[in-house]
Scaffold this active site. Structure first.
Site, short mmCIF file in Angstrom:
data_model
loop_
_atom_site.label_atom_id
_atom_site.label_comp_id
_atom_site.label_asym_id
_atom_site.label_seq_id
_atom_site.Cartn_x
_atom_site.Cartn_y
_atom_site.Cartn_z
N LYS A 89 52.56 43.17 67.80
CA LYS A 89 52.41 44.49 68.41
C LYS A 89 53.40 45.47 67.82
CE LYS A 89 54.39 46.08 72.04
NZ LYS A 89 54.93 46.34 73.38
N ASP B 267 49.11 46.49 73.44
CA ASP B 267 50.11 46.49 74.52
C ASP B 267 49.40 46.25 75.85
OD1 ASP B 267 48.86 48.87 75.14
OD2 ASP B 267 50.70 50.05 75.25
#
Length: 334
Positions: free
Chosen positions: A202, A220
């Site tokens: 991420k 996320d």
């Protein structure tokens, strides 16, 4: 001879009668079927009417008004792959119109600042990180500076972000790795970025997409929540979500897609109580109705930055203003 002729005539007459009867039955059946189709078309049109009304209103929901209080259509349970791709891309196009200014909401001036800020954003808001990093980067502007920093001093600066001891260990560890392995420069390859301590896919995609212009999907908590609500995927593992969603869009769309979804998750499609009645993509959402559907009540659930949105050159959409037309307090959700 006469009897044979009479029998033949009777048989011919019977056949003729049967043919006429069969034709009549066929005509009656066809007429009935036509009538049923007409009724079906009428019912379909009546059912589609409110959907079209919602679609036209929802498109400008965040700009002028909120969509009418009508239940949005849900995609069929057995939605085809082609239909899913079309619906997903249409949602992204709608969000692009609502958030043309979508961007990473962390303040940064270079890749080093972005990777540090992204690590610090865990379990806190971007707003809090943006209030903290100016002091951090003023004191430690380069990886070399932060690598040699006193952990206790860094902890004192990072305390407002929460989990400050773990975050201090991470940012100092990242800085040391950058100095020792990459000459003090942030690498621009995924394989290299994920080797840095505290950096996962991420964080790596945030850096690649926004510091180096390389497409990536940022999975996320907001992204995970929304793509599952939209039935883009049933996966729960971030890596599998990334792969599933990435397959629905051209690679060139990945970075902005991430911004659009995250912006929407922070402002409208909240975790606990989404503002369904103020959502511009309500007609395309299978989860419509999980949150507040009343337009006025939903309007009060919207969140946005004070004075508009970072990087926005136009006035905040009217739907993001309170009843008195005054901007609400700063965005408080991460």
């Amino acid at each position: 001879m006469k009897r044979a002729t009479a029998k033949k005539a009777a048989a011919s007459k019977a056949a003729s009668t049967a043919e006429k009867t069969g034709t009549a039955v066929k005509k009656a059946t066809a007429k009935k079927a036509t009538a049923q189709k007409a009724v079906g078309r009428k019912a379909t049109a009546e059912k589609a009417a409110p959907v079209k009304a919602i679609a036209s209103k929802a498109t400008i929901a965040v700009q002028d008004a909120v969509p009418s209080k009508t239940v949005a259509p849900k995609p069929p349970r057995n939605e085809s792959r082609t239909a899913l791709v079309r619906r997903a891309r249409r949602i992204d196009r709608e969000l692009a119109e609502v958030y043309p200014y979508a961007h990473p909401e962390l303040d940064f001036e270079n890749p080093f600042q972005l990777i540090v800020a992204t690590v610090l954003s865990a379990q806190t808001t971007d707003l809090r990180v943006n209030q903290t990093t100016p002091t951090l980067f003023a004191r430690y502007p380069t990886p070399e500076d932060l690598a040699a920093a006193n952990p206790e001093e860094v902890e004192g600066i990072l305390r407002p972000t929460g989990f400050f001891r773990a975050k201090t260990k991470s940012v100092i560890g990242i800085s040391k790795a950058l100095v020792e392995q990459f000459g003090g420069e942030v690498p621009d390859r995924l394989d290299d970025l994920v080797k840095l301590p505290g950096v996962g896919r991420k964080t790596a995609f945030v850096v690649l997409g926004n510091a180096f212009g390389r497409p990536g999907i940022t999975v996320d908590t907001h992204f995970q929540r929304l793509v599952r609500r939209w039935k883009w995927t049933e996966e729960t593992d971030p890596d599998k979500i990334e792969a599933a969603v990435g397959a629905l869009f051209p690679k060139s769309d990945w970075t902005m897609l991430s911004h659009h979804v995250i912006f929407h998750g922070r402002r409208i499609c909240h975790a606990r109580k989404p503002a369904c009645g103020a959502c511009p993509i309500a007609p395309l959402c299978p989860a419509y109705g999980e949150g507040e559907t009343d337009p006025e009540k939903a309007k009060k659930l919207l969140k946005y930055e004070k004075g508009g949105f970072p990087g926005q050159r136009i006035k905040p959409p009217q739907a993001y203003l309170d009843a008195g037309g005054i901007p609400a307090p700063p965005l408080g959700a991460g």
